[in-house]
Design an enzyme around this catalytic site. Structure first.
Site, PDB file in Angstrom:
ATOM      1  N   GLU A 174       0.830  -1.218   0.000  1.00 16.10           N
ATOM      2  CA  GLU A 174       0.000   0.000   0.000  1.00 16.10           C
ATOM      3  C   GLU A 174       0.852   1.250   0.000  1.00 16.10           C
ATOM      4  O   GLU A 174       1.839   1.342   0.741  1.00 16.10           O
ATOM      5  CB  GLU A 174      -0.902  -0.035   1.241  1.00 16.10           C
ATOM      6  CG  GLU A 174      -2.278   0.477   0.984  1.00 16.10           C
ATOM      7  CD  GLU A 174      -3.038  -0.411   0.015  1.00 16.10           C
ATOM      8  OE1 GLU A 174      -3.093  -0.048  -1.180  1.00 16.10           O
ATOM      9  OE2 GLU A 174      -3.576  -1.448   0.445  1.00 16.10           O
ATOM     10  N   HIS A 175       0.404   2.206  -0.805  1.00 17.48           N
ATOM     11  CA  HIS A 175       1.100   3.497  -0.925  1.00 17.48           C
ATOM     12  C   HIS A 175       2.553   3.323  -1.359  1.00 17.48           C
ATOM     13  O   HIS A 175       3.430   4.039  -0.897  1.00 17.48           O
ATOM     14  CB  HIS A 175       1.021   4.284   0.399  1.00 17.48           C
ATOM     15  CG  HIS A 175      -0.293   4.999   0.554  1.00 17.48           C
ATOM     16  ND1 HIS A 175      -0.556   6.203  -0.042  1.00 17.48           N
ATOM     17  CD2 HIS A 175      -1.426   4.647   1.215  1.00 17.48           C
ATOM     18  CE1 HIS A 175      -1.786   6.584   0.254  1.00 17.48           C
ATOM     19  NE2 HIS A 175      -2.346   5.653   1.017  1.00 17.48           N
TER      20      HIS A 175
ATOM     21  N   ASP B  51       2.888   2.346  -4.916  1.00 14.82           N
ATOM     22  CA  ASP B  51       2.834   2.263  -6.385  1.00 14.82           C
ATOM     23  C   ASP B  51       3.261   3.564  -7.050  1.00 14.82           C
ATOM     24  O   ASP B  51       3.414   3.606  -8.261  1.00 14.82           O
ATOM     25  CB  ASP B  51       1.438   1.830  -6.875  1.00 14.82           C
ATOM     26  CG  ASP B  51       0.340   2.836  -6.596  1.00 14.82           C
ATOM     27  OD1 ASP B  51       0.487   3.669  -5.675  1.00 14.82           O
ATOM     28  OD2 ASP B  51      -0.694   2.780  -7.306  1.00 14.82           O
TER      29      ASP B  51
ATOM     30  N   SER C 202     -25.500   7.514 -16.558  1.00 13.84           N
ATOM     31  CA  SER C 202     -25.166   6.498 -15.559  1.00 13.84           C
ATOM     32  C   SER C 202     -26.439   6.080 -14.850  1.00 13.84           C
ATOM     33  O   SER C 202     -27.246   6.931 -14.473  1.00 13.84           O
ATOM     34  CB  SER C 202     -24.173   7.078 -14.537  1.00 13.84           C
ATOM     35  OG  SER C 202     -24.208   6.304 -13.350  1.00 13.84           O
TER      36      SER C 202
ATOM     37  N   LEU D 171     -12.419   0.819  -3.148  1.00 13.28           N
ATOM     38  CA  LEU D 171     -12.327  -0.429  -3.915  1.00 13.28           C
ATOM     39  C   LEU D 171     -12.229  -0.141  -5.419  1.00 13.28           C
ATOM     40  O   LEU D 171     -12.524  -0.982  -6.249  1.00 13.28           O
ATOM     41  CB  LEU D 171     -13.517  -1.342  -3.588  1.00 13.28           C
ATOM     42  CG  LEU D 171     -13.610  -1.738  -2.109  1.00 13.28           C
ATOM     43  CD1 LEU D 171     -14.888  -2.526  -1.820  1.00 13.28           C
ATOM     44  CD2 LEU D 171     -12.394  -2.559  -1.671  1.00 13.28           C
ATOM     45  N   SER D 172     -11.848   1.085  -5.738  1.00 10.65           N
ATOM     46  CA  SER D 172     -11.532   1.486  -7.114  1.00 10.65           C
ATOM     47  C   SER D 172     -12.718   1.509  -8.063  1.00 10.65           C
ATOM     48  O   SER D 172     -12.640   1.031  -9.200  1.00 10.65           O
ATOM     49  CB  SER D 172     -10.444   0.594  -7.713  1.00 10.65           C
ATOM     50  OG  SER D 172      -9.244   0.793  -7.054  1.00 10.65           O
TER      51      SER D 172
ATOM     52  N   ASP E   5      -4.498   0.621  -9.369  1.00 14.19           N
ATOM     53  CA  ASP E   5      -5.918   0.286  -9.520  1.00 14.19           C
ATOM     54  C   ASP E   5      -6.253  -0.078 -10.965  1.00 14.19           C
ATOM     55  O   ASP E   5      -6.977  -1.043 -11.238  1.00 14.19           O
ATOM     56  CB  ASP E   5      -6.783   1.471  -9.070  1.00 14.19           C
ATOM     57  CG  ASP E   5      -6.425   1.940  -7.676  1.00 14.19           C
ATOM     58  OD1 ASP E   5      -5.781   1.172  -6.941  1.00 14.19           O
ATOM     59  OD2 ASP E   5      -6.777   3.078  -7.325  1.00 14.19           O
TER      60      ASP E   5
HETATM   61  C1  GLA Z   1      -5.262   4.631  -4.130  1.00 11.46           C
HETATM   62  C2  GLA Z   1      -4.518   4.980  -5.414  1.00 11.46           C
HETATM   63  C3  GLA Z   1      -3.502   3.903  -5.776  1.00 11.46           C
HETATM   64  C4  GLA Z   1      -2.604   3.556  -4.590  1.00 11.46           C
HETATM   65  C5  GLA Z   1      -3.449   3.330  -3.335  1.00 11.46           C
HETATM   66  C6  GLA Z   1      -2.595   3.119  -2.116  1.00 11.46           C
HETATM   67  O1  GLA Z   1      -6.041   3.502  -4.349  1.00 11.46           O
HETATM   68  O2  GLA Z   1      -5.425   5.128  -6.480  1.00 11.46           O
HETATM   69  O3  GLA Z   1      -2.744   4.327  -6.892  1.00 11.46           O
HETATM   70  O4  GLA Z   1      -1.649   4.558  -4.382  1.00 11.46           O
HETATM   71  O5  GLA Z   1      -4.333   4.399  -3.091  1.00 11.46           O
HETATM   72  O6  GLA Z   1      -1.849   1.963  -2.230  1.00 11.46           O
END
Ligand code: GLA
Length: 407
Positions: free
Chosen positions: A46-47, A49, A80, A142-143, A192
């Site tokens: 995490e954090h 990328d 949407s 969750l993107s 993501d």
């Molecule tokens: C968000 C960002 C990703 C990544 C995460 C943390 O999801 O979109 O690019 O940096 O935070 O890992």
């Protein structure tokens, strides 16, 4: 207290067919196709990328669908099913930094970014009609935004005849990240989008953000008697965008001080020396903690991947725990709801638990014995109720297929 709410993914082909019908109702003609792309959960990494690190995300069964038909007049018309505001119309010539705003940025930003990257065919400059149906929990870390971008990208990529092998998908993912960074204005890394486009059913990807390479890692949790419980804490932190940018600035400055392109360049064996060097700065204590998180987290990802590749999923719990503690104490991106979830899950028998995604709210994951899913969810829900927090919601993550065509 009510029973914990589980957020299940709807059936893929039924959803796609219903969306094609909706498109026909709206535009009076059928779509060229229906495509979808998944949200993701990150197992660990995490954090890191945006500093050349490693991460290990998997695609969720929860997807965002888009029914789409090319136009020839350079305009995007998009609707949407989740937005009450009706149709949004965007002239592609007006797309650029910060424009359009709102959710349309994640749609119209994609053809713009594909063109910037030289991935555009004629079909991309002509605009399109689209109807979007999102089933990735929104605002949960969750993107859902990457899922929307990637659904549009896979649709346009396929219609433009772009290659859709892993290299082609990597290029689409890069364009989606560009759309997010420039058009939507969020300075995120590329995890993501890579997860949404490059994952396969049954596994996670070991993503190396230093060279953009991906290694598929099988993830047979059920075979190991385990389940990955995702807890959407429903906590929203309005300052999250600014804090994300600050963390990014911290690690970029630390890398500069250390004379490396990014923190991947700091060997774990040389960590103490690196910490001493950044520690000499006026804000050295903060920089020390940021660097310690990034370097140790990248190392944890490496070790987690090795355990999974050796079929030892039941042994990754301590690494997940250490990741959370590092994100909470050194990187300072957790929050009360995430910490509560993690503490309760661990107390109820999770092998490991951590926040996932950008933090400051959003979701946590817990690796639990399959027969403890209900008990852990009950305990987390009860703890939230006891502290008068909004009820969290839950899903179990089964590694699903990346973006693709449905109809
Ligand atoms: C968000 C960002 C990703 C990544 C995460 C943390 O999801 O979109 O690019 O940096 O935070 O890992």
């Amino acid at each position: 207290m009510n029973a914990p709410e589980f957020f299940d993914a709807p059936d893929r082909s039924t959803t796609a067919e219903a969306l094609a019908k909706e498109f026909r109702d709206v535009f009076g003609v059928g779509p060229a196709g229906v495509w979808s792309a998944p949200g993701r959960v990150n197992l660990i990494g995490e954090h890191v990328d945006y500093t050349g690190g490693l991460c290990l995300p998997l695609a969720l069964p929860h997807r965002t669908f888009v029914a789409l038909r090319p136009r020839t007049d350079g305009v995007v018309h998009v609707r949407s099913l989740q937005e009450a505001g009706g149709q949004v119309d965007v002239d592609l010539s007006s797309v650029g930094a910060g424009s359009p705003t709102g959710w349309a940025a994640y749609v119209a930003g994609v053809p713009w970014a594909l063109q910037q990257r030289g991935l555009a065919g004629e079909v991309l400059s002509g605009g399109f009609d689209a109807v979007v149906d999102g089933h990735v929990p929104y605002g949960s870390g969750l993107s859902s935004s990457a899922a929307l971008e990637c659904a549009v990208a896979i649709a346009l990529g396929e219609l433009a005849g772009a290659p859709l092998d892993d290299a082609g998908r990597a290029a689409l993912a890069g364009a989606c990240q560009l759309a997010e960074n420039v058009v939507a204005g969020a300075a995120t890394g590329g995890m993501d989008q890579a997860a949404s486009l490059r994952c396969h059913e049954g596994g996670a990807i070991l993503l190396d953000t230093d060279d953009d390479s991906v290694t598929q890692v099988a993830l047979d949790l059920a075979g190991a008697g385990l389940a990955l419980l995702v807890v959407d804490t429903r906590a929203e932190h309005s300052h999250a965008g600014g804090e994300y940018g600050k963390r990014r600035a911290d690690v970029e400055r630390a890398a500069q001080l250390l004379g490396v392109p990014n923190l991947r360049g700091v060997d774990p064996a040389g960590l103490d020396e690196a910490l001493d060097r950044v520690g000499a700065e006026p804000d050295g204590e903060v920089l020390r903690r940021r660097v310690r998180h990034a370097v140790t987290e990248i190392d944890r990802v490496r070790r987690t991947a090795q355990l999974l590749q050796a079929g030892k999923a039941s042994r990754i719990g301590d690494l997940l725990d250490a990741s959370h503690d590092s994100l909470r104490d050194d990187y300072e991106v957790s929050c009360r709801e995430l910490d509560l979830t993690v503490d309760v899950a661990r107390a109820e028998g999770a092998l490991g638990a951590r926040m996932t995604g950008g933090g400051f709210g959003g979701s946590a994951i817990a690796l639990v014995p399959a027969d403890r899913v209900g008990a852990v969810a009950d305990a987390v829900a009860a703890a939230f109720a006891a502290q008068a927090l909004a009820a969290p919601r839950f899903l179990t993550a089964l590694p699903a297929e990346g973006a693709g065509r449905d109809l």
